[in-house]
Write an enzyme that holds these catalytic residues in place. Structure first.
Site, short mmCIF file in Angstrom:
data_model
loop_
_atom_site.label_atom_id
_atom_site.label_comp_id
_atom_site.label_asym_id
_atom_site.label_seq_id
_atom_site.Cartn_x
_atom_site.Cartn_y
_atom_site.Cartn_z
N LYS A 1 0.86 -1.19 0.00
CA LYS A 1 0.00 0.00 0.00
C LYS A 1 0.90 1.23 0.00
O LYS A 1 1.73 1.41 0.89
CB LYS A 1 -0.90 -0.01 1.24
CG LYS A 1 -2.00 1.03 1.19
CD LYS A 1 -3.03 0.72 0.11
CE LYS A 1 -4.27 0.04 0.64
NZ LYS A 1 -5.16 -0.43 -0.43
N HIS B 1 18.93 28.12 -10.24
CA HIS B 1 19.66 29.24 -10.83
C HIS B 1 19.03 30.57 -10.45
O HIS B 1 17.81 30.75 -10.52
CB HIS B 1 19.65 29.12 -12.35
CG HIS B 1 20.23 27.82 -12.85
ND1 HIS B 1 21.55 27.47 -12.67
CD2 HIS B 1 19.67 26.79 -13.53
CE1 HIS B 1 21.77 26.29 -13.22
NE2 HIS B 1 20.64 25.84 -13.75
N ASN C 1 20.22 22.67 -9.16
CA ASN C 1 20.85 24.00 -9.10
C ASN C 1 19.76 25.04 -9.36
O ASN C 1 19.31 25.20 -10.49
CB ASN C 1 21.95 24.08 -10.17
CG ASN C 1 22.86 25.29 -9.97
OD1 ASN C 1 22.55 26.17 -9.16
ND2 ASN C 1 23.96 25.33 -10.71
N THR D 1 -3.30 -5.50 0.46
CA THR D 1 -2.71 -4.17 0.73
C THR D 1 -3.59 -3.41 1.71
O THR D 1 -3.11 -2.59 2.47
CB THR D 1 -2.51 -3.36 -0.57
OG1 THR D 1 -3.78 -3.01 -1.11
CG2 THR D 1 -1.71 -4.14 -1.59
N ASP D 2 -4.87 -3.73 1.71
CA ASP D 2 -5.78 -3.09 2.67
C ASP D 2 -5.40 -3.46 4.11
O ASP D 2 -5.43 -2.61 5.00
CB ASP D 2 -7.23 -3.52 2.37
CG ASP D 2 -8.22 -2.69 3.15
OD1 ASP D 2 -8.29 -1.47 2.92
OD2 ASP D 2 -8.90 -3.24 4.03
N GLN E 1 29.00 20.73 -7.65
CA GLN E 1 29.57 19.40 -7.48
C GLN E 1 30.52 19.38 -6.27
O GLN E 1 30.53 18.44 -5.47
CB GLN E 1 30.34 18.97 -8.74
CG GLN E 1 29.46 18.61 -9.93
CD GLN E 1 29.09 19.77 -10.83
OE1 GLN E 1 29.02 20.92 -10.40
NE2 GLN E 1 28.85 19.49 -12.11
N ARG F 1 28.37 34.43 -7.52
CA ARG F 1 26.98 34.16 -7.89
C ARG F 1 26.20 33.69 -6.66
O ARG F 1 26.78 33.34 -5.63
CB ARG F 1 26.91 33.09 -8.99
CG ARG F 1 27.37 31.73 -8.54
CD ARG F 1 27.17 30.63 -9.59
NE ARG F 1 27.63 29.35 -9.06
CZ ARG F 1 27.48 28.19 -9.67
NH1 ARG F 1 26.92 28.12 -10.86
NH2 ARG F 1 27.92 27.07 -9.12
N PHE G 1 31.75 30.00 -10.64
CA PHE G 1 31.70 28.91 -11.63
C PHE G 1 32.40 29.40 -12.90
O PHE G 1 31.88 30.24 -13.62
CB PHE G 1 30.26 28.48 -11.93
CG PHE G 1 30.19 27.23 -12.76
CD1 PHE G 1 30.71 26.03 -12.30
CD2 PHE G 1 29.62 27.25 -14.03
CE1 PHE G 1 30.66 24.87 -13.07
CE2 PHE G 1 29.56 26.09 -14.81
CZ PHE G 1 30.08 24.90 -14.32
O1 LIG Z 1 27.90 24.44 -10.13
C1 LIG Z 1 27.63 24.27 -11.34
N1 LIG Z 1 27.91 23.08 -11.92
C2 LIG Z 1 27.64 22.83 -13.25
O2 LIG Z 1 27.95 21.73 -13.77
C3 LIG Z 1 27.03 23.86 -13.98
N2 LIG Z 1 26.62 23.95 -15.27
C4 LIG Z 1 26.06 25.18 -15.43
O3 LIG Z 1 25.54 25.60 -16.49
N3 LIG Z 1 26.13 25.88 -14.28
C5 LIG Z 1 26.73 25.08 -13.35
N4 LIG Z 1 27.03 25.28 -12.05
#
Ligand SMILES: O=c1[nH]c(=O)c2[nH]c(=O)[nH]c2[nH]1
Length: 288
Positions: free
Chosen positions: A11, A243, A241, A56-57, A215, A170, A153
């Site tokens: 469930k 943005h 990410n 499942t009940d 990363q 950023r 970056f």
């Molecule tokens: O920290 C980031 N890793 C990426 O692999 C990546 N690629 C991207 O366009 N911006 C970022 N920023």
């Protein structure tokens, strides 16, 4: 000739709220519980013989009954209790997987009976049992964090389609989705304490890592959890990410020195990775 491959049933997403009443000071635990059982299930698939199938009940009812009988403490304990129950009580069931999500509530003012849904992340766990061994993965999702600086970056690979400008400053934002595997799920342990430690480690690493990429931040977060939580042997992170693009205010005759951003919701980069101890024991079915 066709043959039956791996299968499981259960469930999904039973919503259970357990209220504990100590005089006027009430407590609530708000969970979403999903069960998945497997074992001697050939006949139900091949001939329609349901004799091995615990409905499942009934699984859903067990979740409610156990919430009453045993109460709900740490979600890992509740999940293990259920997983062990299904395997130990049903001869045809050899493996149980119980996933629990916990939705946080906070007190609303000084009232013992009034609550407000917290903006906190969702806490998660998956407990599994096969009659002999148990596995527990804990985690959280939707822990939204943002750094207004200390993120760069640049120096990335470029091809004929690259338009992204390099940046030395950023906004870095993400909604952390992470799970961590406990090396030993058999030993009784304070799951709540270990959860708070892991959460604090994730937040601290996000805040104090000077980031050259998401990363790098991911690796720092995973490493910090391993350093702070000795019982954890593997951490899997999924970091969207989120943005934040600097808005061009020049058409309006206004400067924009890192003050006004467009928070885009999609598409988003999705950075995923695993950090584990070199001597991590075999994961078995823990991640399934
Ligand atoms: O920290 C980031 N890793 C990426 O692999 C990546 N690629 C991207 O366009 N911006 C970022 N920023």
């Amino acid at each position: 000739m066709a043959v039956l491959g791996p299968n499981r049933y259960g469930k999904a997403e039973t919503r259970v709220v357990r209220v504990t009443r100590h005089g006027d000071a009430h407590r609530i635990k708000d969970l979403t519980v999903s069960t998945a059982l497997s074992g001697d299930m050939a006949e139900v698939h091949l001939s329609g013989d349901n004799s091995a199938v615990l409905p499942t009940d009934s699984q859903k009812n067990t979740v409610f009954a156990f919430a009453k009988k045993h109460g709900v403490g740490a979600i890992e304990d509740f999940a293990l209790l259920l997983a062990r129950h299904f395997v130990d009580s049903q001869p045809a069931i050899h493996h149980a997987r119980v996933a629990v999500e916990e939705h946080a509530w906070e007190r609303n003012g000084a009232f013992g009976h009034s609550f407000v849904r917290s903006g906190r992340e969702v806490r998660t766990c998956v407990a599994q049992h096969d009659g002999t061994r148990s596995w527990v993965v804990s985690g959280l999702r939707d822990l939204v964090v943002l750094n207004t600086t200390n993120s760069e970056f640049w120096g990335f690979a470029k091809d004929e389609y690259t338009t992204l400008p390099e940046t030395r400053d950023r906004v870095l934002a993400t909604a952390v989705d992470v799970s961590w595997r406990h090396a030993d799920a058999e030993a009784p342990q304070d799951w709540d304490k270990s959860y708070e430690k892991a959460r604090a480690a994730l937040l601290a690493a996000f805040a104090d890592t000077y980031s050259l990429s998401l990363q790098q931040t991911l690796y720092a977060m995973g490493t910090r959890v391993l350093a702070e939580c000795p019982g954890v042997c593997e951490v899997r992170l999924s970091l969207p990410n989120r943005h934040h693009f600097l808005v061009d205010l020049a058409p309006f005759g206004l400067p924009n020195d890192g003050e006004v951003f467009f928070a885009a919701d999609r598409p988003y980069g999705l950075i995923e990775g695993t950090v584990l101890r070199e001597d991590a024991p075999d994961a078995g079915p823990a991640w399934e």
